[in-house]
Design a protein around this motif. Structure first.
Motif, short mmCIF file in Angstrom:
data_model
loop_
_atom_site.label_atom_id
_atom_site.label_comp_id
_atom_site.label_asym_id
_atom_site.label_seq_id
_atom_site.Cartn_x
_atom_site.Cartn_y
_atom_site.Cartn_z
N GLN A 84 73.00 7.41 70.48
CA GLN A 84 71.60 6.36 70.35
C GLN A 84 70.80 6.49 71.74
O GLN A 84 69.64 6.28 71.89
CB GLN A 84 72.38 5.39 69.82
CG GLN A 84 71.61 4.46 68.89
CD GLN A 84 71.58 3.23 68.31
OE1 GLN A 84 73.00 3.15 68.23
NE2 GLN A 84 70.41 2.27 67.84
N GLU A 85 72.11 5.54 72.64
CA GLU A 85 71.14 5.08 73.41
C GLU A 85 70.36 6.17 75.13
O GLU A 85 68.92 5.94 74.96
CB GLU A 85 71.63 4.57 74.56
CG GLU A 85 72.31 3.46 74.32
CD GLU A 85 71.08 2.15 74.62
OE1 GLU A 85 70.40 1.97 74.95
OE2 GLU A 85 70.83 1.45 72.73
N THR A 86 70.93 7.23 74.25
CA THR A 86 70.21 8.66 75.82
C THR A 86 69.85 9.03 74.20
O THR A 86 69.13 10.93 75.05
CB THR A 86 71.09 9.10 76.01
OG1 THR A 86 71.71 9.81 75.09
CG2 THR A 86 72.02 8.24 77.48
N ALA A 87 69.26 9.76 72.99
CA ALA A 87 68.51 10.20 72.43
C ALA A 87 67.29 11.14 73.39
O ALA A 87 66.71 11.99 72.38
CB ALA A 87 68.44 9.75 70.80
N ALA A 88 66.32 9.18 73.20
CA ALA A 88 64.94 10.00 73.91
C ALA A 88 65.08 10.58 75.35
O ALA A 88 64.15 10.43 75.57
CB ALA A 88 63.95 8.95 72.87
N GLY A 89 66.26 10.48 75.86
CA GLY A 89 66.25 10.98 77.36
C GLY A 89 66.51 9.88 78.25
O GLY A 89 67.27 8.53 77.55
N ILE A 90 66.67 9.70 79.05
CA ILE A 90 65.91 8.44 80.28
C ILE A 90 66.11 6.78 79.07
O ILE A 90 65.04 7.13 79.33
CB ILE A 90 65.73 9.11 81.61
CG1 ILE A 90 66.47 9.60 82.30
CG2 ILE A 90 66.62 7.32 81.80
CD1 ILE A 90 65.56 10.65 83.15
N PRO A 91 67.02 6.72 79.01
CA PRO A 91 66.75 5.83 78.08
C PRO A 91 65.66 4.38 79.35
O PRO A 91 65.79 4.37 80.62
CB PRO A 91 68.31 4.69 78.36
CG PRO A 91 68.99 5.55 78.44
CD PRO A 91 68.90 6.61 79.49
N ALA A 92 64.50 3.81 78.83
CA ALA A 92 64.26 2.66 79.48
C ALA A 92 64.57 1.84 80.66
O ALA A 92 64.73 0.99 81.80
CB ALA A 92 62.63 2.08 78.62
N ASN A 93 66.29 0.82 79.76
CA ASN A 93 67.02 0.31 80.33
C ASN A 93 68.50 0.34 80.44
O ASN A 93 68.88 0.69 78.99
CB ASN A 93 66.75 -1.17 79.92
CG ASN A 93 67.97 -1.62 79.73
OD1 ASN A 93 68.41 -1.47 81.22
ND2 ASN A 93 67.40 -3.36 80.22
#
Length: 180
Positions: A84-93
């Motif tokens: 979930q945290e990496t679904a959109a690529g590199i997490p902002a945080n």
């Protein structure tokens, strides 16, 4: 060299190599402060998103994963959180992803011991150890990508992670059936 001695030797070397390669704590970090749940004073190029797991967190995690079935459930939760945290690529945080990856690594290090203490038959110990090491390698790929500020590419390892977790789940289910 007997088969048993060879597998013990291979296991020892595997653990040693993975211990050297595992983790993302730099030598510039200082231990967490006494009262700080995850706060660390830093020197050099410290990444505030990559906070070491505290001893209290480790103890709680140990307690939560004392049985193989609980450890597998926890690993699935970590897998889902990382995905979930990496679904959109590199997490902002990337704090949550790093924490989940670090905690997953700890559980995977403990997994052979957890299996033994959970009554898993000796003939399955090697399979548990192998799956744990392979899972550590897969999760470490994602972790390295995050640390290197590259696309985590969780999708590339997701099916392999699921296969390894399913194999561990079968071992846990068989051990529960044998015990019951």
């Amino acid at each position: 060299m007997s088969t048993r001695s060879f597998s013990v030797f291979v296991t020892a070397i595997g653990f040693t190599m993975l211990s050297i390669l595992a983790g993302c704590n730099s030598s510039a970090e200082k231990p967490a402060t006494e009262g700080g749940a995850g706060t660390v004073e830093a020197e050099g190029d410290f990444d505030p998103h990559d906070v070491p797991i505290t001893e209290d967190q480790k103890a709680e995690l140990r307690s939560q994963t004392a049985q193989l079935s609980d450890a597998i459930t926890t690993m699935k939760q970590f897998r889902d959180e990382i995905e979930q945290e990496t679904a959109a690529g590199i997490p902002a945080n990337p704090f949550k992803a790093n924490q989940a990856l670090d905690q997953a690594d700890l559980v995977l290090q403990w997994l052979p011991e957890i299996a033994r203490d959970s009554g898993v038959a000796k003939e399955n110990w090697e399979a548990v150890n192998t799956a744990a090491n392979e899972l550590r390698t897969l999760f470490e790929q994602v972790h390295q990508n995050i640390d290197n500020k590259q696309d985590p590419n969780f999708a590339a390892v997701a099916s392999s992670i699921d296969e390894k977790l399913a194999a561990l789940e079968q071992i846990a289910t068989a051990s529960s059936a044998d015990a019951g």
